[in-house]
Design an enzyme around this catalytic site. Structure first.
Site, PDB file in Angstrom:
ATOM      1  CB  CYS A 116      22.571  50.700  41.153  1.00  0.00           C
ATOM      2  SG  CYS A 116      23.277  49.424  40.128  1.00  0.00           S
ATOM      3  CG  HIS A 257      24.545  50.727  44.636  1.00  0.00           C
ATOM      4  ND1 HIS A 257      23.792  49.574  44.648  1.00  0.00           N
ATOM      5  CD2 HIS A 257      25.303  50.664  43.502  1.00  0.00           C
ATOM      6  CE1 HIS A 257      24.078  48.850  43.579  1.00  0.00           C
ATOM      7  NE2 HIS A 257      24.998  49.488  42.878  1.00  0.00           N
ATOM      8  CG  ASN A 287      25.822  46.120  41.759  1.00  0.00           C
ATOM      9  OD1 ASN A 287      24.653  46.321  42.064  1.00  0.00           O
ATOM     10  ND2 ASN A 287      26.513  46.927  40.977  1.00  0.00           N
TER      11      ASN A 287
HETATM   12  N1  ACO Z   1      39.503  38.294  37.617  1.00  0.00           N
HETATM   13  C1  ACO Z   1      40.816  38.459  37.387  1.00  0.00           C
HETATM   14  N2  ACO Z   1      41.304  39.493  36.695  1.00  0.00           N
HETATM   15  C2  ACO Z   1      40.427  40.398  36.233  1.00  0.00           C
HETATM   16  C3  ACO Z   1      39.040  40.277  36.444  1.00  0.00           C
HETATM   17  C4  ACO Z   1      38.602  39.175  37.159  1.00  0.00           C
HETATM   18  N3  ACO Z   1      37.295  38.972  37.436  1.00  0.00           N
HETATM   19  N4  ACO Z   1      38.424  41.321  35.866  1.00  0.00           N
HETATM   20  C5  ACO Z   1      39.382  42.093  35.315  1.00  0.00           C
HETATM   21  N5  ACO Z   1      40.592  41.511  35.532  1.00  0.00           N
HETATM   22  C6  ACO Z   1      41.893  41.987  35.106  1.00  0.00           C
HETATM   23  C7  ACO Z   1      41.823  42.945  33.959  1.00  0.00           C
HETATM   24  O1  ACO Z   1      41.784  42.230  32.732  1.00  0.00           O
HETATM   25  C8  ACO Z   1      43.113  43.720  34.118  1.00  0.00           C
HETATM   26  O2  ACO Z   1      44.162  42.951  33.631  1.00  0.00           O
HETATM   27  P1  ACO Z   1      45.374  43.660  32.834  1.00  0.00           P
HETATM   28  O3  ACO Z   1      45.998  44.605  33.827  1.00  0.00           O
HETATM   29  O4  ACO Z   1      46.232  42.509  32.447  1.00  0.00           O
HETATM   30  O5  ACO Z   1      44.742  44.380  31.682  1.00  0.00           O
HETATM   31  C9  ACO Z   1      43.285  43.800  35.641  1.00  0.00           C
HETATM   32  O6  ACO Z   1      42.453  42.753  36.178  1.00  0.00           O
HETATM   33  C10 ACO Z   1      42.849  45.116  36.239  1.00  0.00           C
HETATM   34  O7  ACO Z   1      41.574  45.442  35.712  1.00  0.00           O
HETATM   35  P2  ACO Z   1      40.872  46.780  36.072  1.00  0.00           P
HETATM   36  O8  ACO Z   1      39.599  46.911  35.295  1.00  0.00           O
HETATM   37  O9  ACO Z   1      41.880  47.880  35.962  1.00  0.00           O
HETATM   38  O10 ACO Z   1      40.543  46.541  37.617  1.00  0.00           O
HETATM   39  P3  ACO Z   1      39.963  47.540  38.652  1.00  0.00           P
HETATM   40  O11 ACO Z   1      40.859  47.644  39.811  1.00  0.00           O
HETATM   41  O12 ACO Z   1      39.461  48.829  38.024  1.00  0.00           O
HETATM   42  O13 ACO Z   1      38.675  46.769  39.175  1.00  0.00           O
HETATM   43  C11 ACO Z   1      36.294  46.700  38.886  1.00  0.00           C
HETATM   44  C12 ACO Z   1      37.651  46.418  38.244  1.00  0.00           C
HETATM   45  C13 ACO Z   1      36.141  45.814  40.104  1.00  0.00           C
HETATM   46  C14 ACO Z   1      35.218  46.378  37.866  1.00  0.00           C
HETATM   47  C15 ACO Z   1      36.209  48.187  39.312  1.00  0.00           C
HETATM   48  O14 ACO Z   1      36.637  49.009  38.245  1.00  0.00           O
HETATM   49  C16 ACO Z   1      34.837  48.586  39.721  1.00  0.00           C
HETATM   50  O15 ACO Z   1      34.303  48.112  40.714  1.00  0.00           O
HETATM   51  N6  ACO Z   1      34.192  49.528  38.998  1.00  0.00           N
HETATM   52  C17 ACO Z   1      32.865  49.967  39.328  1.00  0.00           C
HETATM   53  C18 ACO Z   1      31.898  49.006  38.759  1.00  0.00           C
HETATM   54  C19 ACO Z   1      30.522  49.165  39.324  1.00  0.00           C
HETATM   55  O16 ACO Z   1      30.345  49.538  40.451  1.00  0.00           O
HETATM   56  N7  ACO Z   1      29.551  48.825  38.491  1.00  0.00           N
HETATM   57  C20 ACO Z   1      28.212  48.781  38.921  1.00  0.00           C
HETATM   58  C21 ACO Z   1      27.506  50.031  38.602  1.00  0.00           C
HETATM   59  S1  ACO Z   1      25.908  50.018  39.272  1.00  0.00           S
HETATM   60  C22 ACO Z   1      24.726  49.541  38.145  1.00  0.00           C
HETATM   61  O17 ACO Z   1      23.938  50.329  37.715  1.00  0.00           O
HETATM   62  C23 ACO Z   1      24.640  48.106  37.707  1.00  0.00           C
END
Ligand code: ACO
Length: 330
Positions: A116, A257, A287
């Site tokens: 990214c 980003h 993204n």
């Molecule tokens: N729908 C519903 N529930 C979900 C989903 C979904 N799509 N995905 C995860 N959950 C659930 C999980 O299973 C978890 O359930 P549990 O509590 O029963 O275990 C709960 O939601 C919370 O999950 P978390 O992973 O703790 O959620 P979080 O608030 O951290 O959000 C997210 C997850 C959106 C992925 C966040 O961590 C994030 O944005 N991280 C950065 C990711 C990013 O930017 N990646 C790109 C990098 S750039 C590149 O180079 C490609």
């Protein structure tokens, strides 16, 4: 540091016509529009057609950038394609783009993989090469077909990504103190395993078992990536501002980003700069990795959010984990 006289002459973007909404996604994986919107800010993303490769999207963005710059394909003598989803593992997508665009055969063409952060890395590389005096105009493209490497059964990742392309034509200007004023690039290589595709490379070539295990798809530790992303983007932004003795409130627009609205809001708080100084379109594209900043940059220019004399800050992070910032005076 790149010369102050390497400037962006034109920008362009392309997004596939197919819109995949959260509601539609929630019919195929266990998720909901509400969860995706509140956790990420994403409402919909674009998905390339089955016959539409990374190079095809890149060409569309490049044509728009060339038209915006008022240049033709024969003016280009350097092409850098930032992508983690090239048409083929080999050769470079840049060579395919060169052929499809009909660029000259004496054009230097290569891909750059910084995920990214790819566009910021490519912009710095292109400007440095222009500063050498051996190239006049470069085409810098950030493009991804992430839908081809997303595990559509994994709700923790498939809701986040989209496809698209953005491009910039850069050249040299005799006007001082405009263009790319500087960049700050870096990487936390110790965190490679936070966001990666484990198989299909030389370390673990693809096998029937790896395909069955979906190991050719993106795997991510979202929470850890989130924390490191905020830290890296904040540091990259602060570093470049300090380097150039610029305060945050002198920045007319930050183009971050577009990974997650909450990450952008955190950067806004850390820099003590209100959200109306941040360009946001993650709601419409998700993204798009290397394409995210150039698509946003093009939309910001087209919508009049960037004016002559403005200072713009680009700030990115991505798999690697790479990070980068760039300060531009228009
Ligand atoms: N729908 C519903 N529930 C979900 C989903 C979904 N799509 N995905 C995860 N959950 C659930 C999980 O299973 C978890 O359930 P549990 O509590 O029963 O275990 C709960 O939601 C919370 O999950 P978390 O992973 O703790 O959620 P979080 O608030 O951290 O959000 C997210 C997850 C959106 C992925 C966040 O961590 C994030 O944005 N991280 C950065 C990711 C990013 O930017 N990646 C790109 C990098 S750039 C590149 O180079 C490609």
């Amino acid at each position: 540091m790149a010369s102050a006289s390497t400037v962006i002459l034109g920008t362009g973007a392309y997004a596939p016509s197919r819109v995949l909404t959260n509601v539609e996604l929630s019919k195929t994986v266990d998720t909901s529009d509400e969860w995706i919107r509140t956790r990420t800010g994403i409402r919909e993303r674009r998905i390339a057609g089955p016959e539409e490769a990374t190079s095809d999207m890149a060409v569309q963005a490049a044509l728009a950038a060339l038209a915006d710059a008022g240049l033709t394909k024969t003016d280009i003598d350097l092409l850098i394609v930032a992508t983690i989803t090239p048409d083929y593992p080999m050769p470079a997508a840049a060579c395919v783009v060169q052929q499809k665009l009909g660029l000259r055969t004496d054009v230097a063409c290569f891909d750059l993989n910084a995920a990214c952060s790819g566009f910021v890395y490519a912009l710095d590389t292109g400007c440095a090469m222009l500063s050498s005096g051996r190239y006049r105009h470069a085409l810098i493209i950030g493009v991804e077909k992430l839908s081809s490497v997303v595990d559509w059964q994994d709700r923790t990742t498939c809701v986040l990504f989209g496809d698209g392309a953005g491009a910039a034509v850069i050249g040299v200007s005799s006007q001082p103190d405009v263009g790319l004023l500087g960049t700050k690039l870096g990487a936390y290589g110790g965190s490679v395993d936070l966001l990666w595709i484990t198989h299909g490379g030389s370390s673990k070539p693809t096998t029937a078992e790896s395909i069955a295990a979906r190991d050719h798809c993106i795997k991510m530790k979202g929470k850890e990536v989130f924390k490191l992303a905020v830290r890296a983007m904040d540091e990259a932004a602060r570093d470049i501002l300090e380097q150039h003795k610029v305060t945050a409130d002198q920045i007319a627009l930050v183009i971050p980003h577009q990974a997650n609205l909450r990450i952008i809001e955190s950067i806004s708080q850390y820099l003590e700069l209100p959200m109306d100084r941040f360009f946001v379109n993650v709601d419409r594209y998700g993204n798009t990795s290397a394409a995210s900043i150039p698509i946003a940059l093009d939309e910001a220019r087209l919508s009049g959010r960037i004016k002559p004399g403005d200072l713009t800050l680009l700030v990115a992070f991505g798999a690697g984990l790479t990070y980068g910032s760039a300060l531009i005076r228009w």
